[in-house]
Design a protein around this motif. Sequence first.
Motif, short mmCIF file in Angstrom:
data_model
loop_
_atom_site.label_atom_id
_atom_site.label_comp_id
_atom_site.label_asym_id
_atom_site.label_seq_id
_atom_site.Cartn_x
_atom_site.Cartn_y
_atom_site.Cartn_z
N THR A 1 -4.03 56.56 29.18
CA THR A 1 -3.75 56.83 30.60
C THR A 1 -3.19 55.56 31.20
O THR A 1 -3.93 54.66 31.56
N PHE A 2 -1.86 55.49 31.35
CA PHE A 2 -1.22 54.24 31.78
C PHE A 2 -0.68 54.29 33.20
O PHE A 2 -0.17 53.28 33.70
N THR A 3 -0.83 55.38 33.91
CA THR A 3 -0.27 55.49 35.26
C THR A 3 -0.84 54.43 36.19
O THR A 3 -0.10 53.72 36.89
N ILE A 4 -2.16 54.30 36.22
CA ILE A 4 -2.79 53.32 37.10
C ILE A 4 -2.52 51.89 36.64
O ILE A 4 -2.13 51.04 37.46
N PRO A 5 -2.70 51.54 35.36
CA PRO A 5 -2.36 50.18 34.93
C PRO A 5 -0.92 49.79 35.26
O PRO A 5 -0.64 48.67 35.70
N ASP A 6 0.00 50.72 35.07
CA ASP A 6 1.40 50.45 35.39
C ASP A 6 1.58 50.18 36.89
O ASP A 6 2.31 49.27 37.29
N ALA A 7 0.89 50.94 37.72
CA ALA A 7 1.02 50.80 39.17
C ALA A 7 0.48 49.47 39.68
O ALA A 7 0.96 48.95 40.68
N VAL A 8 -0.54 48.91 38.99
CA VAL A 8 -1.13 47.66 39.48
C VAL A 8 -0.51 46.42 38.83
O VAL A 8 -0.96 45.30 39.08
N GLY A 9 0.52 46.61 37.99
CA GLY A 9 1.26 45.46 37.49
C GLY A 9 1.13 45.15 36.02
O GLY A 9 1.67 44.13 35.56
#
Length: 287
Positions: free
Chosen positions: A147-155
């Motif tokens: 699940t990479f959506t949140i990690p991607d959004a925070v940088g």
Amino acid sequence: MRLIRTSCTTLVLAALVIPMASADPGSRIWATGGVTTIEGSAGGGLVPWAMLSGYASDREWGGTLALTRAELDDFTVSFTGVTLNWRNRLEVSVGRQTLDLDTLGAALGEDELSQDIFGVKTRLWGDVLYHRYGQWSAGLQHKRNRTFTIPDAVGARDDSGTDVYLSGSKLFFAAVLDRNLLANITVRGTKANQGGLLGFGGDQDDGYEAQFESSLGVFIDRRWLAGVEYRQKPDNLGFAREDDWWDLFIAWVPDRSLAVTAAWVNLGDIAGLENQQGAYLSLQGSF
């Protein structure tokens, strides 16, 4: 409600792991396989040790199945994994780690963060019991976000990464009030954010950093081990500071087939939510 959920989870874990106690786990000396970390390798709860999983000697195969859960203030961390040990020389581990977003889930549109972890550890030289300088092992853990959506959004820069580490473990006989003392040091090269659950690298730093980890445990008797662990962490993401981890643990090893570890774990601030701490329980069956 949370206590009820935790109790039910504990019963389920016990039902899955305890039947393994009937299997023959190998012939190495009691408790020399450690327990299972939250990333799958043999060690404590947070820190890999130089020992290899299970009780296989240099002429045997062995392995473990482990189930772990930590109930923090605003998150729940769980891990399920298995290891194989080839002749006390090579350990291979596979597992899945999940961070349930108990508080932030609705706001972020995701219920959890999860990653698969594939590990390899090899014993380089020495023996944790009898060698003057203990036992030394090298390992790696390849982690892949599901699940990479949140990690991607925070940088976060990448959805996968590989940690490498060197561990040394030594048992000192009758070192503390005539009790045996287990000491471990680990140096890890990593760029994982929150162990990899928030991706790898970030807007502040995208390079590997050397991080120090350590464990100390005293054998109260042959079945009980109590101790403390500390794990240094990198700080790659600008949106939230990442703290080091530590825990206080007690492990019960009634025989070679079963180990139960309870701990109070503090993971510091996670994703802007402060002082994430709580109870930790891990069950391990060896075969």
